[in-house]
Design a protein around this motif. Structure first.
Motif, PDB file in Angstrom:
ATOM      1  N   ASP A 224       0.835  -1.204   0.000  1.00  7.54           N
ATOM      2  CA  ASP A 224       0.000   0.000   0.000  1.00  7.54           C
ATOM      3  C   ASP A 224       0.870   1.255   0.000  1.00  7.54           C
ATOM      4  OD1 ASP A 224      -2.321  -1.500   0.012  1.00  7.54           O
ATOM      5  OD2 ASP A 224      -2.626  -1.333   2.174  1.00  7.54           O
ATOM      6  N   ASP A 225       1.901   1.256   0.829  1.00  5.18           N
ATOM      7  CA  ASP A 225       2.809   2.397   0.884  1.00  5.18           C
ATOM      8  C   ASP A 225       3.737   2.423  -0.327  1.00  5.18           C
ATOM      9  OD1 ASP A 225       1.761   3.330   3.248  1.00  5.18           O
ATOM     10  OD2 ASP A 225       3.359   2.535   4.519  1.00  5.18           O
ATOM     11  N   ALA A 226       4.271   1.260  -0.694  1.00  6.38           N
ATOM     12  CA  ALA A 226       5.247   1.219  -1.780  1.00  6.38           C
ATOM     13  C   ALA A 226       4.645   1.689  -3.094  1.00  6.38           C
ATOM     14  CB  ALA A 226       5.806  -0.198  -1.924  1.00  6.38           C
ATOM     15  N   LEU A 227       3.401   1.316  -3.370  1.00  4.16           N
ATOM     16  CA  LEU A 227       2.750   1.751  -4.605  1.00  4.16           C
ATOM     17  C   LEU A 227       2.577   3.261  -4.631  1.00  4.16           C
ATOM     18  CD1 LEU A 227       0.118  -1.098  -4.816  1.00  4.16           C
ATOM     19  CD2 LEU A 227       1.805  -0.589  -6.599  1.00  4.16           C
ATOM     20  N   ALA A 228       2.321   3.854  -3.468  1.00  2.00           N
ATOM     21  CA  ALA A 228       2.135   5.308  -3.394  1.00  2.00           C
ATOM     22  C   ALA A 228       3.441   6.068  -3.569  1.00  2.00           C
ATOM     23  CB  ALA A 228       1.500   5.687  -2.059  1.00  2.00           C
ATOM     24  N   LEU A 229       4.571   5.351  -3.537  1.00  2.00           N
ATOM     25  CA  LEU A 229       5.880   5.999  -3.654  1.00  2.00           C
ATOM     26  C   LEU A 229       6.432   5.972  -5.077  1.00  2.00           C
ATOM     27  CD1 LEU A 229       7.548   4.637  -0.384  1.00  2.00           C
ATOM     28  CD2 LEU A 229       6.703   6.954  -0.796  1.00  2.00           C
TER      29      LEU A 229
ATOM     30  N   ALA B 129       3.043  -1.077 -11.820  1.00  2.00           N
ATOM     31  CA  ALA B 129       4.093  -0.406 -11.049  1.00  2.00           C
ATOM     32  C   ALA B 129       5.467  -0.950 -11.425  1.00  2.00           C
ATOM     33  CB  ALA B 129       3.840  -0.585  -9.561  1.00  2.00           C
ATOM     34  N   ALA B 130       5.593  -2.267 -11.491  1.00  2.29           N
ATOM     35  CA  ALA B 130       6.894  -2.866 -11.773  1.00  2.29           C
ATOM     36  C   ALA B 130       7.386  -2.526 -13.170  1.00  2.29           C
ATOM     37  CB  ALA B 130       6.811  -4.385 -11.598  1.00  2.29           C
ATOM     38  N   THR B 131       6.533  -2.679 -14.159  1.00  2.00           N
ATOM     39  CA  THR B 131       6.980  -2.403 -15.526  1.00  2.00           C
ATOM     40  C   THR B 131       7.193  -0.911 -15.747  1.00  2.00           C
ATOM     41  OG1 THR B 131       4.674  -2.392 -16.300  1.00  2.00           O
ATOM     42  CG2 THR B 131       5.886  -4.465 -16.466  1.00  2.00           C
ATOM     43  N   ARG B 132       6.418  -0.077 -15.070  1.00  2.00           N
ATOM     44  CA  ARG B 132       6.603   1.373 -15.218  1.00  2.00           C
ATOM     45  C   ARG B 132       7.988   1.782 -14.705  1.00  2.00           C
ATOM     46  NH1 ARG B 132       2.599   5.624 -15.049  1.00  2.00           N
ATOM     47  NH2 ARG B 132       1.064   3.974 -15.389  1.00  2.00           N
TER      48      ARG B 132
ATOM     49  N   ALA C  67      -4.384  -3.822 -16.798  1.00  2.00           N
ATOM     50  CA  ALA C  67      -3.548  -2.827 -16.112  1.00  2.00           C
ATOM     51  C   ALA C  67      -4.408  -1.852 -15.324  1.00  2.00           C
ATOM     52  CB  ALA C  67      -2.690  -2.074 -17.120  1.00  2.00           C
ATOM     53  N   GLU C  68      -3.865  -1.364 -14.215  1.00  3.79           N
ATOM     54  CA  GLU C  68      -4.544  -0.366 -13.391  1.00  3.79           C
ATOM     55  C   GLU C  68      -3.629   0.840 -13.197  1.00  3.79           C
ATOM     56  OE1 GLU C  68      -6.389  -1.711  -9.789  1.00  3.79           O
ATOM     57  OE2 GLU C  68      -6.351  -3.806 -10.457  1.00  3.79           O
ATOM     58  N   PRO C  69      -4.192   2.033 -13.069  1.00  6.71           N
ATOM     59  CA  PRO C  69      -3.355   3.223 -12.872  1.00  6.71           C
ATOM     60  C   PRO C  69      -2.695   3.223 -11.507  1.00  6.71           C
ATOM     61  CG  PRO C  69      -5.670   3.790 -12.674  1.00  6.71           C
ATOM     62  CD  PRO C  69      -5.627   2.365 -13.152  1.00  6.71           C
ATOM     63  N   LEU C  70      -1.557   3.887 -11.421  1.00  9.87           N
ATOM     64  CA  LEU C  70      -0.862   4.047 -10.153  1.00  9.87           C
ATOM     65  C   LEU C  70      -1.650   4.972  -9.234  1.00  9.87           C
ATOM     66  CD1 LEU C  70       2.769   4.609 -11.503  1.00  9.87           C
ATOM     67  CD2 LEU C  70       1.813   2.495 -10.571  1.00  9.87           C
ATOM     68  N   PRO C  71      -1.410   4.889  -7.915  1.00 10.58           N
ATOM     69  CA  PRO C  71      -2.135   5.777  -6.996  1.00 10.58           C
ATOM     70  C   PRO C  71      -2.012   7.249  -7.362  1.00 10.58           C
ATOM     71  CG  PRO C  71      -1.079   4.032  -5.751  1.00 10.58           C
ATOM     72  CD  PRO C  71      -0.636   3.866  -7.178  1.00 10.58           C
ATOM     73  N   VAL C  72      -0.806   7.713  -7.757  1.00  9.38           N
ATOM     74  CA  VAL C  72      -0.624   9.126  -8.087  1.00  9.38           C
ATOM     75  C   VAL C  72      -1.411   9.519  -9.334  1.00  9.38           C
ATOM     76  CG1 VAL C  72       1.451   8.768  -9.503  1.00  9.38           C
ATOM     77  CG2 VAL C  72       1.110  10.951  -8.323  1.00  9.38           C
ATOM     78  N   GLU C  73      -1.756   8.549 -10.176  1.00  7.47           N
ATOM     79  CA  GLU C  73      -2.539   8.845 -11.374  1.00  7.47           C
ATOM     80  C   GLU C  73      -4.032   8.890 -11.089  1.00  7.47           C
ATOM     81  OE1 GLU C  73      -0.055   7.010 -15.041  1.00  7.47           O
ATOM     82  OE2 GLU C  73      -0.816   5.541 -13.609  1.00  7.47           O
ATOM     83  N   ARG C  74      -4.449   8.268  -9.994  1.00  7.86           N
ATOM     84  CA  ARG C  74      -5.873   8.269  -9.652  1.00  7.86           C
ATOM     85  C   ARG C  74      -6.285   9.544  -8.927  1.00  7.86           C
ATOM     86  NH1 ARG C  74      -4.669   2.807  -8.095  1.00  7.86           N
ATOM     87  NH2 ARG C  74      -4.861   3.353  -5.893  1.00  7.86           N
TER      88      ARG C  74
END
Length: 626
Positions: A246-251, A292-295, A356-363
Motif C-alpha cells: 500500500d505504501d510502496a505503490l504510493a511511492l 508499477a513494476a513495468t513502469r 492494467a490499473e493506474p498508479l495511486p498518483v494517477e488516480r
C-alpha cells in the motif's frame, strides 16, 4: 498495453542485458568483469558479482519459459559455475570465508540453482555438485553476517544445501529468522537492521527473500528444524507484504521513477522487486502490481538505461560514479535483475493476464503517513511527483551524534529530485535541511533526532509530523568506509532544534524553533529542494520576527540526475527566539513569482501553541506545536 505485451518487452530487455555481458566473461565463463574502475572490494569480487547477479536474471528467464533456452543460458552459466567452485581452477571464485561479499553472491547462486534445478543443477557433473556444496557450505556456522538483510543470504544458502544433502545448521536459521523478526516494523515495513534504516532494502531484500525462500525445495523442513512453522510464518509474511505494498505503490511517480532515497540506488529498477514479490505471493491486485513494476523498468529504459553498449553502469539515468558506496563494483548494478523477477512467472500467470490499473498518483492526489519510516507521503496528480517529508529516518538511532547521510537524514525526498551527493553534502547539509551555521559557515547535523508525537491535525486536510534534534557540528572521520550511513567523528553540541512539518499537496509548511544555541553568533539556515532542469524549488518566509537573507546554492554535477541543481535557502541571523515558519514547495518549472502560497497563523496561550495553515485552495490545517 496488455500484460503479454509487457512480458514480451521485458523479456527482450532482459535478453539484451544478458547478451551484452557475454564479451566480458572470462574464458571459462566464471567471472564477468565489466569495464570501469574496480569497486572497493577489488576485481575478483567484481567478476563474481558480474556472474552471480546476471545468473539471477538468466534463472528468471529459464524458469519463466519452463526450461526453453534458445540462448543457451543453462549451459553457459553451468560452465562458469563449474570453474568458479573448482578450488584448483585459475578462474575460481573468491570464497565466502575469504571475503564477506561472496556471502551475498552465494545466495544468488543458491536461489537460482534451486529455481532452475532441472536444467542446471541436475545436469552438473557429480564432481561439480560436490564442489558447489563445499563452496557454499563454508557459510554454515559463520558468525560474520551483519545484523541486517544479510541474514537472508545464509537462510537461502543453507536451505539449498540441505535440499542436496549438504551441511546445514538449524541454529543458524533459527538465529537468522529471529533477526528478521526483529527488523519487522508497523505498517508492513522492515528496518534494515537495528537502526532507523528505511530504504529500498525493505522491498528488494527483506520482503523479497521470504517470498522466494518459502518456495524453495525443503524450506518447510528447514523451518521446522529451526523450530518454526513455514505455513504460519508465510501467512504472516504475506500479510505484512500486502500492507507494505500500500505504501510502496504510493511511492512510485507517474513517470515510473522510484524515490531517490537510501543507499545502493545504482540497483535502479530493483525497486520493482516488491511488486513482483506480491505477484509471486498472491497478494495485491495483479494488474496494479504489474503496472508499477513495468513502469519502473520503463522509466530507466526510456532514459538510456542500459547505454548503447547494453551494459548497466554505476549511475542512475547515466553513468555517475559518486552514486557508489564502498561495496559497489562494476558488477553491482546487476542486482537490478530483481526488478525483472516477474519474468520467472509464466505467461499464463494472472500478473500477465489481469488488466492494467493506474498508479495511486494517477488516480488522484495522495496524502498519507508511512509511520515506520516517519514519512509524510504527498503525491500530486497534476505533476505526477511523489514527495516524502522525513521525520523518522536517519540510518542511526536516537541520541547518535554522527553526520547526516544525505541518503537518509534529509527532511525531504522525491521522485523528481535527488539529494545533493557531492563531497560537501556529507559534511555540510544544504538541501532539505534545518541547520545552525557557525562563524565559518559550517552547518550542523541532525542524525540521532527524536520524532515527536503531535496532536492530529484538525480538520484532516493535512499531515503533521515533527522531530527534535540535538544539533551538532561534526569533525568527521574521513577514513571511515562509506556504506551509505552518516560519517562518524567528533561532535560538538550546537543547540536543540525542533522542526514541525505541516504537509499538503506540493507544499510543506516548516516551523522551526531553536533552544539553547551554543554559539551566540550562530545563524539559522533553512534549505529547500535541490531542483534540477524542469523543476523548481521555492522557499517563502511565512512567520518570524527576523527578516531572512535569501540565497541559492547552485551545483553543476552534485546528483545522479542530469543537469545543474538549484537549492534555495533562507538564513536568519541572529537565531530567532521563537518559531520561524517557511513555505517549502517543489513543482514543475517555470514557477511563477505569483505562485499561490499558504498562510500561517500562530496562536499562543500559557499552555499551548497552535499553528493554523490556510492552504491556497482555502482549506485549513491546525497543528498543535510542542
Amino acid at each position: 498495453m496488455t500484460g503479454l505485451q509487457d512480458r514480451a518487452w521485458l523479456a527482450a530487455y532482459a535478453d539484451r542485458l544478458l547478451d551484452a555481458v557475454r564479451p566480458y566473461a572470462s574464458p571459462s565463463g566464471s567471472l564477468v568483469t565489466l569495464p570501469g574502475t574496480p569497486g572497493g572490494y577489488g576485481t575478483a569480487v567484481d567478476g563474481l558479482e558480474g556472474f552471480a547477479r546476471t545468473f539471477l536474471l538468466a534463472g528468471f528467464r529459464l524458469a519463466g519459459e519452463d526450461g526453453e533456452d534458445p540462448a543457451g543460458l543453462a549451459e553457459r552459466y553451468a560452465a562458469g559455475l563449474a570453474a568458479g567452485v573448482d578450488p584448483g581452477h585459475p578462474e575460481r571464485w573468491t570464497r565466502p570465508e575469504e571475503h564477506g561479499q561472496a556471502k551475498v553472491e552465494a545466495a544468488s547462486l543458491a536461489l537460482i540453482l534451486d529455481l532452475t534445478r532441472p536444467w542446471v543443477w541436475d545436469r552438473l557433473a557429480p564432481s561439480t555438485q560436490e564442489q558447489t556444496v563445499e563452496y557454499l557450505g563454508s557459510v554454515v556456522g559463520d558468525d560474520g553476517y551483519p545484523d541486517n538483510n544479510w541474514v537472508w543470504f545464509r537462510i537461502v544458502v543453507e536451505t539449498f544445501l540441505r535440499s542436496v544433502g549438504g551441511p546445514f545448521s538449524a541454529d543458524d536459521v533459527a538465529r537468522d529468522l529471529a533477526a528478521h523478526d526483529r527488523f519487522r516494523r508497523p505498517g508492513g515495513w522492515f528496518a534494515d537492521g537495528p537502526e532507523r534504516s528505511f530504504d529500498h532494502y525493505a522491498g528488494w531484500a527483506l520482503h523479497l527473500y521470504p517470498v522466494l525462500w518459502a518456495r524453495m525445495a525443503g524450506a518447510a523442513d528447514v523451518a521446522a528444524a529451526a523450530g518454526d512453522d513455514l505455513a504460519v510464518r508465510s501467512a504472516a509474511d504475506r500479510k505484512h507484504l500486502a500492507r507494505y505494498l500500500d505504501d510502496a505503490l504510493a511511492l512510485v511517480g507517474a513517470d515510473g521513477s522510484p524515490l531517490l532515497q537510501g543507499r545502493s540506488l545504482t540497483y535502479r529498477f530493483a525497486a520493482a522487486a516488491p511488486f513482483w514479490a506480491g505477484a509471486v505471493a498472491g497478494v495485491g491486485r495483479p494488474g496494479l502490481l504489474r503496472e508499477a513494476a513495468t513502469r519502473i523498468v520503463r522509466h530507466f529504459a526510456e532514459r538510456g538505461v542500459p547505454g548503447d553498449d547494453g551494459l548497466l553502469t554505476l549511475g542512475w539515468h547515466h553513468p555517475w560514479r559518486p552514486i557508489a558506496q564502498r561495496y559497489s563494483g562494476t558488477g553491482s548494478p546487476y542486482w537490478a535483475s530483481k526488478g525483472l523477477l516477474g519474468l520467472a512467472l509464466p505467461a499464463t500467470h494472472e500478473v500477465w493476464t489481469a488488466p492494467a490499473e493506474p498508479l495511486p498518483v494517477e488516480r488522484g492526489d495522495v496524502l498519507t503517513v508511512a509511520a515506520a519510516p516517519g514519512w509524510a507521503v504527498s503525491a500530486t496528480r497534476d505533476d505526477g511527483i511523489v514527495r516524502v517529508v522525513n521525520h523518522g529516518t536517519d540510518h542511526a538511532v536516537p541520541g547518535d551524534a554522527v553526520g547526516d547521510s544525505p541518503l537518509y537524514a534529509r527532511l525531504g525526498y522525491s521522485t523528481a529530485t535527488s539529494p545533493l551527493l557531492d563531497r560537501e553534502a556529507w559534511v555540510s547539509p544544504v538541501d532539505q535541511s534545518v541547520v545552525l551555521l557557525d562563524a565559518a559557515g559550517a552547518a550542523t547535523h541532525r542524525a540521532g533526532f527524536e520524532p515527536l508525537e503531535l496532536a492530529p491535525a484538525e480538520p484532516a486536510t493535512g499531515v503533521v509530523l515533527g522531530s527534535v534534534a540535538d544539533a551538532h557540528w561534526l569533525e568527521e572521520d574521513a577514513a571511515a568506509p562509506d556504506h551509505g550511513s552518516g560519517r562518524p567523528g567528533v561532535a560538538t553540541p550546537a543547540g536543540r532544534v525542533t522542526t514541525v512539518s505541516v504537509v499538503r499537496g506540493a507544499w510543506e509548511v516548516r516551523l522551526v524553533r531553536v533552544e539553547h544555541p551554543a554559539d551566540a553568533a550562530a545563524a539559522l539556515r533553512v534549505g529547500g529542494w535541490a531542483a534540477g532542469p524542469g523543476h523548481a524549488s521555492t522557499l517563502v518566509p511565512l512567520l518570524g520576527d527576523v527578516a531572512p537573507v535569501r540565497g541559492e546554492a547552485v551545483h553543476d554535477d552534485a546528483t545522479p540526475l542530469a543537469g545543474p541543481t538549484t537549492t534555495p535557502w533562507l538564513r536568519y541571523a541572529p537565531v530567532p527566539a521563537g518559531w520561524v515558519g517557511v513555505g517549502v514547495h517543489l513543482g514543475r518549472a517555470p514557477e511563477s513569482a505569483d505562485l499561490p502560497r499558504p498562510r500561517l497563523d500562530l496562536t499562543t496561550d500559557l499552555t499551548i501553541d497552535q499553528a493554523v495553515v490556510t492552504w491556497p485552495d482555502g482549506e485549513q490545517t491546525t497543528a498543535t506545536l510542542p
